[in-house]
Design an enzyme around this catalytic site. Structure first.
Site, PDB file in Angstrom:
ATOM      1  N   GLU A   1      63.345  56.136   0.773  1.00  0.00           N
ATOM      2  CA  GLU A   1      62.873  57.410   0.256  1.00  0.00           C
ATOM      3  C   GLU A   1      62.079  57.129  -1.006  1.00  0.00           C
ATOM      4  OE1 GLU A   1      65.908  60.371  -0.448  1.00  0.00           O
ATOM      5  OE2 GLU A   1      64.798  61.214  -2.146  1.00  0.00           O
TER       6      GLU A   1
ATOM      7  N   GLU B   1      60.446  64.472  -9.417  1.00  0.00           N
ATOM      8  CA  GLU B   1      61.546  65.428  -9.367  1.00  0.00           C
ATOM      9  C   GLU B   1      61.723  66.005 -10.760  1.00  0.00           C
ATOM     10  OE1 GLU B   1      65.148  64.633  -6.615  1.00  0.00           O
ATOM     11  OE2 GLU B   1      64.530  62.666  -7.352  1.00  0.00           O
TER      12      GLU B   1
END
Length: 286
Positions: free
Chosen positions: A165, A170
Site C-alpha cells: 500500500e 493522509e
C-alpha cells in the site's frame, strides 16, 4: 501500460488504510526524510488526468465507487457510509471534485449498515505501474476528518499488507499541522509496528490548496508537497516482503469519518459537512 482496473475484492479493502499507529509509537524514520526538488521528471509524459472541468458526477470513464463494506462496516471502526454516484457526496463543481462527508442516515439503502455519516471513496479505472502522480487538493478541517490520497495493487485476491500500500497523503483533524507519508508491506506495516513513514509539518494545512506528489520507480518511492520531496522509501533488494511494488496500482481518493485513527479524539459534528476538494489528478510515465 495503462489498463482498466479490476474491482478490488472486499477482503482486500477491509484491511488497507487501517488504523495507523499513534505517531509517538512509530519507529524513527530519520533515514527516510529528505528535502529534494520534485515536479514532473524529465522524460515523463502525461498518460491520463482528470481536470474536473465538467460539472456533475465524476467522470464514469475514469472513476468508480467503492461501497463494498457498507453493510457490515469499514475497517478501523470508521463511521461513514460510502455512497455510489450520489452528488451529495461526490460531484464536480467550479472546476473541482468535491468529496463531501455529511451527518445523515441513509437507512433506505439496501446496503446501509447503521452508519450516521455519509461520504465517498473513488477508485481510478486507469491503473499504472511506475510513474509520477500529482494531485492538487484542499483538505477539510475538523475533528474526525480523515482524507487520503493513496493506492493499492489492481489485482484479484489481494493480500494486505503483503501486496503493498502506498499512502501519498493522509491527514487527520486531531493532528492538524501534519501530513502523513507512509508505505505498508509484508515486512514494514503498522500491525508489526515497523511501517515506514514520516510526518511532514505543514502548519494550518487544512483549508489551503497544496499539491501532493508521488514518484514511483523500480528503485524507490518518493513523496512530497508543493514541488519538493520529503520522503523516500528505497527498494532494498531483499524481496517482495520489503518491496511488493512491481505491479499496476489503482489510485484512491476518499474522505473517512472518525475511526481508530481519524477519530482518535472524537468527531466534531458541528464542523460538518466536510469537503475534500481536488483540483486535478495527473499521472505521468516515461
Amino acid at each position: 501500460m495503462l489498463s482498466f482496473a479490476r474491482l478490488i475484492p472486499l477482503a482486500a479493502l477491509l484491511l488497507p488504510l487501517v488504523a495507523q499507529a499513534d505517531p509517538s509509537t512509530r519507529p524513527a524514520a530519520d533515514s527516510l526524510t529528505i528535502d529534494e526538488p520534485g515536479g514532473v521528471p524529465a522524460g515523463y509524459a502525461l498518460k491520463w488526468s482528470d481536470e474536473f472541468d465538467k460539472a456533475g458526477l465524476p467522470d464514469a470513464h475514469l472513476w468508480t465507487y467503492d461501497t463494498k463494506a457498507n453493510k457490515h462496516g469499514w475497517a478501523n471502526h470508521e463511521l461513514q457510509y460510502y455512497s455510489d454516484a450520489r452528488p451529495e457526496n461526490s460531484r464536480v463543481e467550479d472546476g473541482n471534485l468535491i468529496i463531501e462527508a455529511r451527518k445523515e442516515d441513509l437507512s433506505d439503502k439496501a446496503d446501509w449498515g447503521g452508519q450516521h455519516y455519509t461520504s465517498a471513496r473513488l477508485l481510478s479505472k486507469n491503473t499504472y505501474a511506475y510513474g509520477y502522480v500529482e494531485v492538487r487538493a484542499q483538505l477539510p478541517c475538523g475533528l474526525g476528518v480523515w482524507p487520503a490520497i493513496w493506492q493499492l495493487p489492481a489485482m484479484e485476491n489481494m493480500s494486505w499488507p503483503d501486496d503493498g500500500e502506498i499512502d501519498i497523503m493522509e491527514y487527520v483533524g486531531w493532528n492538524p499541522d501534519m501530513i502523513y507519508h507512509t508505505v505498508h508491506t509484508g515486512l514494514y506495516n503498522h500491525v508489526k509496528g515497523t511501517q515506514k513513514g514520516i510526518l511532514k509539518t505543514m502548519p494550518a494545512v487544512c483549508g489551503q490548496w497544496h499539491t501532493y506528489s508521488l514518484l514511483w520507480t523500480p528503485d524507490e518511492i518518493k513523496e512530497g508537497i508543493d514541488g519538493r520531496y520529503y520522503y523516500r522509501f528505497r527498494n532494498e533488494g531483499s524481496g517482495t516482503g520489503a518491496w511488493p511494488f512491481d505491479r499496476a496500482h489503482t489510485l484512491i481518493l476518499n474522505l473517512a469519518v472518525g475511526g481508530d485513527f481519524g477519530g482518535k479524539t472524537g468527531v466534531d459534528d458541528s464542523t460538518m459537512p466536510w469537503q475534500f476538494k481536488i483540483d486535478y489528478v495527473r499521472v505521468y510515465q516515461k
